[in-house]
Structure formats: C-alpha cells, structure tokens
Design an enzyme around this catalytic site. Structure first.
Site, PDB file in Angstrom:
ATOM      1  N   LYS A   1      -8.317  29.122   8.455  1.00 55.12           N
ATOM      2  CA  LYS A   1      -9.164  28.856   7.301  1.00 55.12           C
ATOM      3  C   LYS A   1     -10.088  30.052   7.029  1.00 55.12           C
ATOM      4  O   LYS A   1      -9.637  31.048   6.510  1.00 55.12           O
ATOM      5  CB  LYS A   1      -9.950  27.553   7.529  1.00 55.12           C
ATOM      6  CG  LYS A   1      -9.077  26.400   8.057  1.00 55.12           C
ATOM      7  CD  LYS A   1      -8.063  25.906   7.047  1.00 55.12           C
ATOM      8  CE  LYS A   1      -6.989  24.968   7.593  1.00 55.12           C
ATOM      9  NZ  LYS A   1      -7.406  23.823   8.364  1.00 55.12           N
TER      10      LYS A   1
ATOM     11  N   ARG B   1       2.403  38.798  27.176  1.00 50.01           N
ATOM     12  CA  ARG B   1       1.924  37.426  26.988  1.00 50.01           C
ATOM     13  C   ARG B   1       0.440  37.290  27.301  1.00 50.01           C
ATOM     14  O   ARG B   1      -0.219  36.363  26.831  1.00 50.01           O
ATOM     15  CB  ARG B   1       2.763  36.450  27.820  1.00 50.01           C
ATOM     16  CG  ARG B   1       2.520  35.030  27.411  1.00 50.01           C
ATOM     17  CD  ARG B   1       3.352  33.949  28.107  1.00 50.01           C
ATOM     18  NE  ARG B   1       4.458  34.351  28.909  1.00 50.01           N
ATOM     19  CZ  ARG B   1       4.389  34.534  30.237  1.00 50.01           C
ATOM     20  NH1 ARG B   1       3.266  34.353  30.875  1.00 50.01           N
ATOM     21  NH2 ARG B   1       5.476  34.888  30.905  1.00 50.01           N
TER      22      ARG B   1
ATOM     23  N   TYR C   1      -9.485  15.148  12.015  1.00 50.04           N
ATOM     24  CA  TYR C   1      -8.288  15.727  11.389  1.00 50.04           C
ATOM     25  C   TYR C   1      -7.065  14.958  11.878  1.00 50.04           C
ATOM     26  O   TYR C   1      -6.919  14.702  13.077  1.00 50.04           O
ATOM     27  CB  TYR C   1      -8.241  17.195  11.820  1.00 50.04           C
ATOM     28  CG  TYR C   1      -7.148  18.035  11.241  1.00 50.04           C
ATOM     29  CD1 TYR C   1      -7.036  18.214   9.865  1.00 50.04           C
ATOM     30  CD2 TYR C   1      -6.245  18.695  12.067  1.00 50.04           C
ATOM     31  CE1 TYR C   1      -6.044  19.020   9.336  1.00 50.04           C
ATOM     32  CE2 TYR C   1      -5.256  19.509  11.550  1.00 50.04           C
ATOM     33  CZ  TYR C   1      -5.154  19.663  10.182  1.00 50.04           C
ATOM     34  OH  TYR C   1      -4.183  20.472   9.674  1.00 50.04           O
TER      35      TYR C   1
ATOM     36  N   ASP D   1     -14.693  20.473  16.712  1.00 52.96           N
ATOM     37  CA  ASP D   1     -13.900  21.183  15.705  1.00 52.96           C
ATOM     38  C   ASP D   1     -14.901  21.674  14.665  1.00 52.96           C
ATOM     39  O   ASP D   1     -15.435  20.905  13.872  1.00 52.96           O
ATOM     40  CB  ASP D   1     -12.866  20.230  15.093  1.00 52.96           C
ATOM     41  CG  ASP D   1     -11.925  20.936  14.117  1.00 52.96           C
ATOM     42  OD1 ASP D   1     -12.354  21.935  13.493  1.00 52.96           O
ATOM     43  OD2 ASP D   1     -10.780  20.475  13.949  1.00 52.96           O
TER      44      ASP D   1
HETATM   45  C1  LIG Z   1      -6.589  22.933   9.202  1.00 55.88           C
HETATM   46  C2  LIG Z   1      -7.403  22.283  10.231  1.00 55.88           C
HETATM   47  C3  LIG Z   1      -7.024  22.309  11.573  1.00 55.88           C
HETATM   48  C4  LIG Z   1      -5.700  22.852  12.035  1.00 55.88           C
HETATM   49  O1  LIG Z   1      -5.509  24.199  11.822  1.00 55.88           O
HETATM   50  P1  LIG Z   1      -4.042  24.807  11.666  1.00 55.88           P
HETATM   51  O2  LIG Z   1      -4.274  26.262  11.846  1.00 55.88           O
HETATM   52  O3  LIG Z   1      -3.553  24.410  10.319  1.00 55.88           O
HETATM   53  O4  LIG Z   1      -3.194  24.235  12.775  1.00 55.88           O
HETATM   54  C5  LIG Z   1      -7.866  21.752  12.501  1.00 55.88           C
HETATM   55  N1  LIG Z   1      -9.033  21.186  12.141  1.00 55.88           N
HETATM   56  C6  LIG Z   1      -9.426  21.131  10.864  1.00 55.88           C
HETATM   57  C7  LIG Z   1     -10.728  20.497  10.531  1.00 55.88           C
HETATM   58  C8  LIG Z   1      -8.622  21.667   9.859  1.00 55.88           C
HETATM   59  O5  LIG Z   1      -8.998  21.572   8.585  1.00 55.88           O
END
Ligand SMILES: *Cc1c(COP(=O)(O)O)cnc(C)c1O
Length: 398
Positions: free
Chosen positions: A214, A63, A117, A189
């Site tokens: 992403k 972990r 988001y 973010d």
């Molecule tokens: C997709 C996304 C997230 C979340 O990511 P996941 O891996 O899908 O949980 C957070 N912030 C932004 C701006 C996103 O586009």
C-alpha cells in the site's frame, strides 16, 4: 532518529534518510539492486566460518538477503522508534502469517478483532485452526474490556486500527495494557496509518505489521509486507521467517525503498484530499454516514484524535438506503476512480464493500450499501465532480 544537534528529525527527513547506511549503498544515493543466490567463499575454512555465524545482515546465501533488502528493513525499523528489527515478506498477508506463527503454538488461543482484514480472519479459521490454535473474535471497540476475554491459553491479540472496510479505531493503549498485564503478545496491522501517523512500537505493540504493497510502495506495482519487532521479539520472528523460507525479491525491495522516499509528501496529499472529499460527502443528502476516523460518524473518532498524528486516504461512506444496483450505477460510471482491490497507490479507487459478510460478533446496522474510496493524488476538485455525478446516477437508479 535525531539529527547531529540532537533535534528529532521530521517525518519527511526520516523517510528520505532511513536505511541509507553506507555499507548498503556503497555511496550511491539509493542502495542498488543486489541480486544473488550463490555467494562465493575464498576457501573451505571461510565457508565453514560463515555457516557458524549469525547470518542476518551478512552475505551468506541469497535466501538470507542482500544489502538491497537490508536497507529497506533497516529503514522500516528506523521509522518505528524503539524497535529492534524488521523482516520483509513477499506480501502483507505473508507478513501477518509469519508474525502469528512466530508467536502461536498448538493449544494457544488468538484474539482477533471482528473488523480484521478478511484474509487475516481466514488464517484464524483456516490454517491456525488446523494447527490446533483457537481464534476468538472480539468487538474492535472493546477497549479495556479485552481483559475479560484473556484466558490462560491466550498467547496473542491482533489489532487492526482502523478496521478494514468499516474503520473502527481501536483503543490500542488500553488493549496493550491489558495484554501486558497477562504476558500476552500484541500484533498490530498498521497498514492504514503507517509508522508516520501511528508509531506502533512506542505505543507498546510487540509486532507492527505493514502491507508495504500500500503506502510504502505507493505505486500499485509491487506486493510486499513487513513486520517490525519490539525488543525481545525479533529473534523469534526472524528464526520463524527463515524456517518458512521467506525472502523478498531484490527488485521489489528496491522499488519499495524508492517508493518510501516520497511517502511523507504522498501521505500529506492523500490526507488533505481524503479529508476534503469526506467532508464534502458528509453534506450530500444521498450519504447517511462517512466512516473516516477523522469524522465523528466513525466509531472510535475520539480515540483517533487522542492517538493518531494524521489520517491517510482510505475511508468508506454509507449510502442513504438504495439497492445493490443503485450502488453499482454510482461506481460503474466513475471516470477517475478505478474499480479494484488494494489501495495506497497514486490513483483513486472505488469498491463496493459488504462488511456484514465478514463479521461474527458485531453486527452494526448501516443505513444502506457501503462504498470504500481510496483517494489518490489527482486534483480533489476532479474527484468531487466525479462523485457528484455518481451520486446523481445513484439517485436516479434508487
Ligand atoms: C491489503 C492489506 C493487507 C494485505 O496486504 P497484501 O500485500 O495485499 O497481501 C493486510 N492488511 C490490510 C489492512 C490490508 O489492507
């Protein structure tokens, strides 16, 4: 960050070399997949000694990670000049949750941009509210005006720049300055820009969050998130994350490391193709506005020019009037754009988006329905021809 002569490394060199410490790779080009739950000790004395140590970056129990995860975490730290460390999570949303929980306690207040988001908004109005933490939404374009919203209870300000769906570019330096003056922690973010186009820690951000799902992964086949901390913020992030039991699979971490090696060249192409398509859309009579930070229609365009080193492949455009049905006619017939959530992979996507559903303090008027595009690595001429046919279907259905 620098090469042997002291010269700063370029982006492509940095993503190729980052995190490839010999201890993690054993000399293999890519750090291999180390799968583990149990780690065996030579003796009881050895076991006891291991328990008393700082277990981060040492084999202790599955972990707590293995060199596969540490290599990726180190790489992400190296991409953020000035950062202290990175923790990985099984999704971007898990990363946002852990980052917020590492800072906030009952009675505290969080400031969230109205363009955040949607799952981030839900965390504020759901889990955090249940824990006695209040969330106030603010206009993403507020800039230095954020100072007026900071109270004695404000413990954290989250930023997301550009914002989800509508791409408002925030004045990060102004908000960071106001936060620092009051001892408030800032979280960004940074999924859209990545550290290559916006090095968050060197802009004064305390916790830089990525949905690695992403652009880091880049191939639409892995869920992963990360938080990279400025000095003084990592220990609490790590302790909170360990207490939450957060761990990522070695296989997924390895795929993310593999994706990272090509991120600079991928982003270069996402940027060029998205700009070409955004500028083309801007000339089309069916399009009222193109919400791409590098185009003047986008709120915060001047801030984008001042602060960012590049733009990625995700943006929206606003149709000139037209109905939900006409927008669906545009999207449904597209050949090269898939219809689906997420973005940052090699393939193009189109999504109908309705930001009005997710706003509480800003209500910008839009001329018509909005479509969000993720521009992939296909030939832009093919994508433009596809969109041109889509706009014709939209006109016919309008
Ligand atoms: C997709 C996304 C997230 C979340 O990511 P996941 O891996 O899908 O949980 C957070 N912030 C932004 C701006 C996103 O586009």
């Amino acid at each position: 960050m620098n090469d042997k002569t002291g010269r700063p490394k370029g982006d492509a060199t940095r993503v190729v070399t980052a995190g490839r410490r010999k201890e993690w790779t054993q000399g293999i080009v890519s750090a291999p997949v180390w799968r583990a739950s149990t780690i065996l000790y030579d003796s009881v004395a050895d076991l006891r000694a291991a328990g008393g140590r700082d277990t981060h970056h040492r084999l202790f129990y599955g972990r707590k990670g293995t060199p596969t995860q540490w290599s990726l975490a180190d790489a992400l730290t190296e991409l953020e000049p000035g950062a202290e460390g990175t923790f990985l999570y099984p999704s971007g949303v898990a990363a946002i949750a852990a980052a917020l929980l590492s800072v906030l306690s009952p009675g505290d207040e969080l400031l969230l941009p109205d363009s955040a988001y949607d799952p981030t908004r839900s965390m504020g109005t759901g889990l955090l509210k249940r824990m006695g933490i209040a969330t106030r939404f603010y206009d993403p374009m507020i800039g230095a005006g954020i100072a007026e919203l900071i109270s004695d209870k404000t413990r954290a300000i989250l930023l997301e720049s550009p914002g989800s769906l509508t791409f408002e570019v925030q004045d990060v330096p102004a908000i960071v300055a106001a936060a620092k003056a009051r001892g408030v922690t800032t979280l960004l973010d940074n999924t859209w820009a990545t550290p290559l186009f916006f090095p968050a820690i060197s802009h004064g951000i305390d916790l830089a969050i990525l949905a690695c799902t992403k652009y880091i992964v880049g191939h639409s086949d892995v869920m992963l998130g990360s938080v990279t901390a400025a000095p003084g913020h990592f220990a609490r992030l790590r302790d909170t994350s360990f207490q939450l039991g957060q761990v990522t699979s070695p296989d997924d971490s390895w795929l993310a490391s593999r994706g990272l090696r090509t991120m600079a060249v991928r982003l270069k192409q996402h940027q060029a193709s998205a700009l070409e398509i955004a500028h083309w859309l801007k000339t089309q009579p069916e399009v009222a506005a193109v919400l791409h930070p590098a185009l003047p229609d986008c709120p915060g365009h001047e801030t984008f020019l001042r602060d960012f080193k590049g733009s990625s492949g995700l943006f929206s455009f606003v149709l000139n009037g037209g109905s939900e049905t006409a927008r669906a006619a545009l999207i449904d017939g597209l050949e090269h754009f898939g219809i689906g959530y997420s973005w940052g992979g090699f393939e193009s996507l189109a999504l109908p988006v309705d930001p009005q559903r997710y706003r509480s303090v800003t209500n910008r008027p839009y001329a018509g329905p909005i479509v969000r595009l993720q521009i992939g690595l296909e030939d832009p001429a093919d994508l433009i021809a596809d969109l041109a046919a889509g706009l014709e279907r939209f006109s016919a259905a309008r």
